[in-house]
Design a protein around this motif. Structure first.
Motif, PDB file in Angstrom:
ATOM      1  N   LEU A 299       0.901  -1.047  -0.009  1.00 60.88           N
ATOM      2  CA  LEU A 299      -0.197  -0.026   0.006  1.00 60.88           C
ATOM      3  C   LEU A 299       0.916   1.215  -0.046  1.00 60.88           C
ATOM      4  O   LEU A 299       1.541   1.560   0.913  1.00 60.88           O
ATOM      5  N   GLU A 300       0.782   2.130  -1.025  1.00 62.25           N
ATOM      6  CA  GLU A 300       1.577   3.127  -1.289  1.00 62.25           C
ATOM      7  C   GLU A 300       0.843   4.405  -0.764  1.00 62.25           C
ATOM      8  O   GLU A 300      -0.133   4.571  -1.037  1.00 62.25           O
ATOM      9  N   VAL A 301       1.347   5.037   0.368  1.00 60.32           N
ATOM     10  CA  VAL A 301       0.640   6.210   0.975  1.00 60.32           C
ATOM     11  C   VAL A 301       1.505   7.456   0.540  1.00 60.32           C
ATOM     12  O   VAL A 301       2.644   7.732   0.920  1.00 60.32           O
ATOM     13  N   VAL A 302       0.785   8.078  -0.377  1.00 59.60           N
ATOM     14  CA  VAL A 302       1.404   9.497  -0.716  1.00 59.60           C
ATOM     15  C   VAL A 302       1.611  10.392   0.386  1.00 59.60           C
ATOM     16  O   VAL A 302       0.666  10.913   0.974  1.00 59.60           O
ATOM     17  N   VAL A 303       2.799  11.055   0.635  1.00 58.23           N
ATOM     18  CA  VAL A 303       3.071  12.101   1.582  1.00 58.23           C
ATOM     19  C   VAL A 303       3.159  13.407   0.693  1.00 58.23           C
ATOM     20  O   VAL A 303       3.991  13.608  -0.083  1.00 58.23           O
ATOM     21  N   PHE A 304       2.266  14.472   0.806  1.00 62.12           N
ATOM     22  CA  PHE A 304       2.224  15.436  -0.125  1.00 62.12           C
ATOM     23  C   PHE A 304       3.362  16.455   0.453  1.00 62.12           C
ATOM     24  O   PHE A 304       3.785  16.561   1.491  1.00 62.12           O
ATOM     25  N   SER A 305       3.827  17.271  -0.536  1.00 57.47           N
ATOM     26  CA  SER A 305       4.588  18.216  -0.248  1.00 57.47           C
ATOM     27  C   SER A 305       4.230  19.469  -1.127  1.00 57.47           C
ATOM     28  O   SER A 305       3.852  19.177  -2.225  1.00 57.47           O
ATOM     29  N   ALA A 306       4.489  20.724  -0.813  1.00 56.29           N
ATOM     30  CA  ALA A 306       4.263  21.937  -1.474  1.00 56.29           C
ATOM     31  C   ALA A 306       5.004  23.174  -0.939  1.00 56.29           C
ATOM     32  O   ALA A 306       5.373  23.141   0.168  1.00 56.29           O
ATOM     33  N   PRO A 307       5.521  24.057  -1.932  1.00 55.03           N
ATOM     34  CA  PRO A 307       6.023  25.306  -1.411  1.00 55.03           C
ATOM     35  C   PRO A 307       4.944  26.235  -0.769  1.00 55.03           C
ATOM     36  O   PRO A 307       3.730  25.973  -1.105  1.00 55.03           O
ATOM     37  N   SER A 308       5.444  27.010   0.318  1.00 55.50           N
ATOM     38  CA  SER A 308       4.747  27.763   0.930  1.00 55.50           C
ATOM     39  C   SER A 308       3.790  29.132   0.468  1.00 55.50           C
ATOM     40  O   SER A 308       2.618  29.072   0.845  1.00 55.50           O
ATOM     41  N   TYR A 309       4.380  29.515  -0.704  1.00 54.21           N
ATOM     42  CA  TYR A 309       3.520  30.843  -1.094  1.00 54.21           C
ATOM     43  C   TYR A 309       2.563  30.416  -2.502  1.00 54.21           C
ATOM     44  O   TYR A 309       3.324  29.553  -3.179  1.00 54.21           O
ATOM     45  N   ALA A 310       1.363  30.546  -2.331  1.00 56.05           N
ATOM     46  CA  ALA A 310       0.443  30.201  -3.292  1.00 56.05           C
ATOM     47  C   ALA A 310       1.142  30.645  -4.840  1.00 56.05           C
ATOM     48  O   ALA A 310       0.861  29.834  -5.897  1.00 56.05           O
ATOM     49  N   CYS A 311       2.014  31.595  -4.774  1.00 51.97           N
ATOM     50  CA  CYS A 311       2.308  32.148  -6.181  1.00 51.97           C
ATOM     51  C   CYS A 311       3.674  31.140  -6.689  1.00 51.97           C
ATOM     52  O   CYS A 311       4.272  31.384  -7.744  1.00 51.97           O
ATOM     53  N   GLN A 312       3.784  30.081  -5.789  1.00 50.37           N
ATOM     54  CA  GLN A 312       4.901  29.216  -6.098  1.00 50.37           C
ATOM     55  C   GLN A 312       4.121  27.981  -6.780  1.00 50.37           C
ATOM     56  O   GLN A 312       4.923  27.207  -7.176  1.00 50.37           O
ATOM     57  N   ARG A 313       2.965  28.022  -6.645  1.00 53.64           N
ATOM     58  CA  ARG A 313       2.288  26.715  -6.894  1.00 53.64           C
ATOM     59  C   ARG A 313       1.302  26.786  -8.227  1.00 53.64           C
ATOM     60  O   ARG A 313       1.028  27.963  -8.136  1.00 53.64           O
ATOM     61  N   ARG A 314       1.404  25.855  -8.654  1.00 53.50           N
ATOM     62  CA  ARG A 314       0.293  25.720  -9.775  1.00 53.50           C
ATOM     63  C   ARG A 314      -0.940  25.172  -9.526  1.00 53.50           C
ATOM     64  O   ARG A 314      -1.316  23.787  -9.156  1.00 53.50           O
ATOM     65  N   THR A 315      -1.938  26.084  -9.503  1.00 50.45           N
ATOM     66  CA  THR A 315      -3.236  25.529  -8.795  1.00 50.45           C
ATOM     67  C   THR A 315      -4.306  25.638 -10.057  1.00 50.45           C
ATOM     68  O   THR A 315      -4.861  26.869 -10.374  1.00 50.45           O
ATOM     69  N   THR A 316      -4.623  24.360 -10.485  1.00 44.62           N
ATOM     70  CA  THR A 316      -5.866  24.543 -11.614  1.00 44.62           C
ATOM     71  C   THR A 316      -7.014  24.423 -11.067  1.00 44.62           C
ATOM     72  O   THR A 316      -7.378  24.511  -9.741  1.00 44.62           O
TER      73      THR A 316
END
Ligand code: TTP
Ligand code: MN
Ligand code: MN
Ligand code: MN
Length: 364
Positions: free
Chosen positions: A5-22
């Motif tokens: 069972l693979e459990v994904v641990v998420f990660s993301a940069p902290s500023y919304a302007c560094q992320r791609r949010t569709t």
């Protein structure tokens, strides 16, 4: 057979302007819950808490798949204890008591109805509640003096609280296009706000107008408004003059994040001819028009495309990480003590040391 069972641990940069949010949100149940708590905080004058919930929702909106356990979220930014507790409740019990209680609370419901009137903010709604007003009928019967905006807001309450569709936005765009072309040939109009980010519905339709020759845009708004008025397209409009002062070597530093473009908050009468088929002959639609000189166009475009969280995060990034001040007019470098010019959004992201994020990925 052994099952891994693979459990994904998420990660993301902290500023919304560094992320791609569709708009492809895999965690809508969680983000709706957090957005509701954000809204409740904002309606209670707790803006700090509101921003915290908005940031938490923003991070979850960008995840590549549904969250199934809070343990997947350990490495993520912006998810404080409170937000995590809400997420955990929903994942484990199917709902969060806090969210459900808020939804049911009389205060929240009344505040939503009253601030749902165009022209009514939290403070006015609060005052009316203190004076015993609990609903629209009561407000109408109370004989309270309403300003012009609020009168129009109350009059068109139902229409304005019904989502604007993309085809309605296109119909409004055609009208504004014709108005602009009629009063100043060569002037350009761009769809901004949520529809530019690819949203299928919105609470209004936003447009940015400019002219390729600097200065030709001066005096444009009153002409556009007169044209629209003469054609019977406006149920309400309030135009605010440009209050942005030009300095010696560039625009003066804006004192706040409020921009000072010449703008028009309006209510359009979208008639059947342009509306397609419908049961009513026309319907009211909120439309925002903004005029910018071409020299500030890229900043205006970036500043008015949103989302609101994305904008807030861009300014926070600029200030905290780059010692720069970003507004919808300009970008000022506090270290070099000068304005950084840009004629495209791409150049602004580059000045900020950020990867370019297209409008469709600014839906944090
Ligand atoms: P909105 O029209 O309020 O929001 P939206 O278009 O993203 O979403 P909706 O579909 O609900 O209409 O604002 C659009 C952008 O304009 C937003 O990023 C913030 C910016 N803006 C300003 O810069 N100044 C203002 O005074 C207002 C009202 C908005
Ligand atoms: Mn996906
Ligand atoms: Mn909008
Ligand atoms: Mn708007």
């Amino acid at each position: 057979q052994l099952q891994v069972l693979e459990v994904v641990v998420f990660s993301a940069p902290s500023y919304a302007c560094q992320r791609r949010t569709t708009l492809d949100n895999h965690n809508a149940i969680l983000t709706d819950a957090l957005s509701l708590l954000a809204e409740n905080a904002e309606l209670s004058g707790e803006d700090g808490r509101g921003v915290a919930f908005r940031r938490a929702a923003g991070v979850l909106k960008g995840l590549p798949e549904p969250v199934t356990a809070v343990t997947q979220l350990v490495g993520l930014p912006c998810l404080g204890g409170h937000s995590l507790r809400v997420v955990k409740d929903i994942l484990e019990n199917g709902a969060s008591c806090e969210v459900e209680d808020t939804k049911q609370s009389e205060r929240f419901k009344v505040l939503k109805v009253l601030t749902g009137i165009f022209g009514v903010g939290v403070k006015t709604a609060e005052r009316w509640i203190q004076e015993g007003i609990r609903g629209l009928q009561q407000l109408q019967d109370s004989g309270r003096t309403l300003n012009r905006a609020q009168q129009a807001g109350l009059q068109h309450y139902e229409d304005l609280n019904q989502h604007v569709t993309r085809s309605e936005a296109d119909a409004v765009a055609a009208v504004v296009e014709e108005a602009v072309a009629s009063v100043l040939p060569g002037a350009r109009m761009t769809l901004i706000g949520g529809f530019r980010r690819g949203k299928l519905t919105g609470h209004d339709v936003d447009f940015l107008i400019t002219h390729p020759e600097e200065g030709r845009e001066v005096g444009l708004m009153p002409k556009v408004v007169s044209w629209l008025e003469s054609q019977g397209f406006l149920l309400y409009q309030k135009t605010t003059k440009n209050s942005y002062l030009e300095g010696e070597d560039g625009p003066a530093r804006p004192s706040s994040n409020m921009d000072r473009f010449e703008r028009c908050f309006s209510i359009f009468k979208l008639t059947e001819e342009v509306n397609g088929e419908g049961l009513k002959p026309w319907r009211a639609v909120r439309v925002d028009l903004v005029v910018s000189p071409i020299s500030q166009f890229a900043f205006a475009l970036l500043g008015w495309t949103g989302s609101k969280l994305f904008e807030r995060e861009l300014r926070r990034w600029a200030g905290h990480k780059k010692a720069m001040s970003l507004s919808s007019h300009a970008l000022y470098d506090n270290t070099q003590r000068r304005y950084l010019r840009a004629s495209s959004e791409e150049e602004i992201f580059a000045h900020l040391g950020l990867e370019y994020i297209p409008p469709s990925e600014r839906n944090a």
